[in-house]
Scaffold this active site. Structure first.
Site: not given
Length: 207
Positions: A37, A39, A42, A58-59, A102, A191
């Protein structure tokens, strides 16, 4: 086990790390597929993760290979997709169903080891059983798909609308499919990458 480890910002390596062990309400997932991702990029660039080293990812999805002593919902061999969000469930925001805000926010692959490894540990409450018709390797796309679905849900829209999607990456192509299925009159895609545009054409964009 082998895992991709972001050692420090800008440095990633494949290393041997200890196999994860489940807590009482955790399961260990043998990872079948793991997405990369923005993320993750990053985190690699040093812009997001709170601490290093970290195993990103995380995927991801796969099959349960171990369960904690208090787990009754899943069995070894079950195919699951994993929600990486680790909401505390107790803070002001969580009690108002705003887990994304959270106060103790954490996430698999961001603050704790993730799915860019042979095995990953996850709370059983974060694991969603897959139907037999869905291959675990393909189910790694469920997490990004959920983001696209949420985005489409909050988008003002009417039957017969014309859509212009900027970017034919994974998320843009998912939005293309969602728009087609929700009664769009046309879906155009922009694109700078010709290969990505070719994929959009194969998926049936209008222009």
């Amino acid at each position: 086990m082998k895992a991709a480890v972001i050692v420090t910002p800008g440095q990633i390596s494949v290393e041997s790390v200890p196999d994860p062990t489940p807590g009482p309400r955790d399961v260990v997932v043998q990872v079948a597929g793991c997405g990369i991702c923005g993320t993750d990029l990053h985190i690699l660039d040093g812009e997001f993760a709170p601490a290093y080293p970290i195993v990103p990812g995380h995927e991801f999805a796969g099959r349960v290979v171990a369960t904690g002593r208090d787990v009754t919902e899943l069995r070894i061999g079950d195919a699951v997709a994993v929600d990486p969000s680790l909401h505390c469930g107790e803070c002001y925001q969580c009690r108002r169903a705003r887990g994304n805000l959270c106060e103790r926010w954490a996430a698999i692959g961001v603050t704790v080891s993730g799915g860019a490894a042979e095995f990953a540990v996850a709370p059983v409450k974060n694991c969603f059983p897959l139907p037999e018709s869905v291959a675990p390797v393909d189910a790694a796309l469920i997490e990004p798909l959920s983001c696209a679905v949420r985005g489409f849900d909050v988008l003002p829209r009417r039957l017969g609308d014309h859509y212009l999607i900027y970017g034919a990456g994974t998320m843009g192509l998912m939005m293309l499919e969602l728009a087609k299925r929700c009664g769009a009159a046309s879906v155009s895609v922009v694109d700078p990458n010709p290969a990505r545009l070719a994929t959009a054409v194969r998926l049936g964009c209008s222009a």
